[in-house]
Design a protein around this motif. Structure first.
Motif, short mmCIF file in Angstrom:
data_model
loop_
_atom_site.label_atom_id
_atom_site.label_comp_id
_atom_site.label_asym_id
_atom_site.label_seq_id
_atom_site.Cartn_x
_atom_site.Cartn_y
_atom_site.Cartn_z
N ALA A 294 47.12 36.81 47.04
CA ALA A 294 45.85 37.37 46.04
C ALA A 294 44.84 36.42 46.06
O ALA A 294 45.16 35.25 46.08
N SER A 295 43.75 37.06 46.16
CA SER A 295 42.46 36.53 46.73
C SER A 295 41.77 35.87 45.51
O SER A 295 41.54 34.84 45.21
N HIS A 296 41.35 36.66 44.55
CA HIS A 296 40.57 36.52 43.39
C HIS A 296 41.05 37.33 41.92
O HIS A 296 41.65 38.25 42.29
N LEU A 297 40.42 36.82 41.15
CA LEU A 297 40.83 37.60 39.76
C LEU A 297 39.40 38.26 39.36
O LEU A 297 38.26 37.79 39.20
N GLY A 302 41.51 45.04 33.58
CA GLY A 302 42.84 45.23 33.59
C GLY A 302 43.69 44.30 34.72
O GLY A 302 44.86 44.44 35.00
N HIS A 303 42.77 43.68 35.63
CA HIS A 303 43.09 43.08 36.82
C HIS A 303 44.20 41.99 36.67
O HIS A 303 45.32 41.65 37.13
N ARG A 304 43.98 40.95 35.69
CA ARG A 304 44.86 39.94 35.09
C ARG A 304 46.33 40.31 34.90
O ARG A 304 47.31 39.72 35.39
N LEU A 312 51.76 37.72 41.25
CA LEU A 312 50.89 37.01 42.00
C LEU A 312 49.70 36.10 41.29
O LEU A 312 49.33 36.61 40.30
N GLN A 313 49.22 34.95 42.05
CA GLN A 313 48.33 34.01 41.54
C GLN A 313 47.13 34.09 42.16
O GLN A 313 47.31 33.84 43.33
N PRO A 314 45.94 34.46 41.86
CA PRO A 314 44.82 34.48 42.40
C PRO A 314 44.19 33.23 42.79
O PRO A 314 44.63 32.11 42.11
N MET A 315 43.69 33.07 44.03
CA MET A 315 43.28 31.60 44.31
C MET A 315 41.63 31.18 43.62
O MET A 315 41.68 30.04 43.38
N VAL A 316 41.00 32.22 43.34
CA VAL A 316 39.76 31.91 42.88
C VAL A 316 39.20 32.83 41.63
O VAL A 316 39.94 34.00 41.57
N GLN A 317 38.54 32.55 40.58
CA GLN A 317 38.02 33.41 39.70
C GLN A 317 36.32 33.46 39.78
O GLN A 317 35.85 32.29 39.23
N LEU A 318 35.76 34.36 40.34
CA LEU A 318 34.47 34.49 40.58
C LEU A 318 33.60 35.31 39.69
O LEU A 318 32.50 35.70 39.92
N GLY A 319 34.29 36.20 38.88
CA GLY A 319 33.52 36.99 38.21
C GLY A 319 33.09 38.26 39.14
O GLY A 319 32.27 39.24 38.65
#
Length: 356
Positions: A294-297, A302-304, A312-319
């Motif tokens: 998983a790359s990002h949130l 609904g993605h989370r 899966l746990q995303p690596m980053v959250q960049l909006g």
């Protein structure tokens, strides 16, 4: 034998061919990581990623310099319901933009040293370009709010297309994949898939997509509710779900995940739409799970919840909420960082200390 039955057999053969995750190599990678000049576990997710890559490939430090983002493109009949801020005519324009190298995913892929592979699996326009992979199943889906988006045979064909594209790229030396997509209206189809397969309410699954208003958001929820009611997709049959309330590019991406697992290649998941496709793949073949990164949130609502269902746990959250594979391509840098740290850092033994 009917074409549909032949496609079913081909899909099952691909699923049966998924390589098992190599736990022995994952353990060896963790043991090596624990011996590096740092406190055990202090590199966090990068250590987990290095172990995952070793388990996927069956190599302690795999060579993953050849990498590609597979961008599946298709149109959606549900756009007739006014669910997007942009018209369907944007889809072919953006495909040409990908092919010309002018989209965000092209910029980020160049930075990461990755190829952009654009696949027309169902754009509602005639497209020709020497770099386009033309695999059109149909000229966009039907309006899922009035009936099935496509039939089962078409859904299977789209899934098999994703498997075929990955296999072809792997034969050319690509060993690391990312998923991307383009299709006006595809957050609506993804929300419907998430509602059925992840058992989320439409209110939980539906987001603003390209940036719709509060009133349009409420309308989009009602469209998803109507599509599910009209089609009654079988949540125990992921092909039925993607056929009735999904999209051709979503089915194609589900095939990308299965194809990558079959080829023993890691595959980075982008945002909400790519995650909906990953859920379809996972419901078809549990063996796909350890191959997913998983790359990002995404900023999409609904993605989370969808990532939680995927485990899966995303690596980053960049909006971010662009799609195209932009978040997944950014994650290529983390993959390279994980491998380089494991390969280039000194061990305690190297500097004359015992690792306690």
């Amino acid at each position: 034998m009917t074409t549909e039955n032949r496609y079913e057999e081909q899909l099952q053969a691909a699923i049966d061919g998924i390589r098992p995750f190599n736990e022995a190599y994952a353990r060896r990678a963790r043991q090596h990581s624990d011996g590096l000049t740092k406190p055990p576990g202090s590199l966090g997710r990068l250590e987990d990623l290095a172990a995952q890559l070793a388990g996927i490939t069956g190599e302690l430090w795999p060579e993953l310099s050849r990498k590609a983002v597979i961008v599946m493109a298709a149109d959606h009949g549900v756009c007739e319901e006014g669910v997007s801020a942009f018209p369907s005519s944007v889809t072919p324009l953006m495909v040409h933009n990908f092919l010309a190298g002018g989209a965000a995913v092209n910029v980020l892929a160049r930075q990461a040293g990755a190829e952009v592979v654009c696949v027309d699996v169902g754009v509602a326009a005639e497209l020709e370009h020497p770099m386009l992979l033309s695999r059109k199943v149909m000229m966009g889906t039907h309006n899922m709010a009035k009936g099935a988006a496509m039939n089962r045979e078409q859904a299977l064909q789209a899934i098999l297309t994703g498997i075929e594209v990955v296999s072809s790229q792997a034969e050319q030396g690509v060993r690391l994949f990312a998923t991307g997509e383009m299709g006006i209206g595809n957050t609506t189809a993804s929300a419907a898939i998430a509602s059925v397969l992840a058992e989320l309410s439409p209110e939980q699954a539906v987001g603003r997509g390209t940036g719709i208003s509060d009133e349009a958001l409420a309308h989009k929820v009602k469209v998803v509710q109507r599509a599910i009611a009209v089609n009654d997709p079988d949540r125990n049959d992921p092909v039925d779900v993607v056929a009735k309330v999904g999209g051709l590019e979503i089915a194609g991406l589900a095939g990308v995940y299965i194809g990558a697992a079959m080829r023993g290649c890691p595959v980075v998941v982008d945002g909400f739409i790519s995650s909906a496709a990953a859920l379809v793949a996972l419901k078809l073949a549990e063996g796909v799970r350890p191959y997913l990164i998983a790359s990002h949130l995404s900023h999409e609502q609904g993605h989370r919840l969808l990532l939680e269902k995927l485990g899966l746990q995303p690596m980053v959250q960049l909006g971010m909420r662009l799609g195209e594979g932009t978040g997944a391509v950014l994650a290529f840098h983390y993959v390279e960082a994980a491998l380089r740290l494991m390969q280039e850092m000194a061990t305690f033994q190297d500097i004359g200390l015992e690792n306690s």
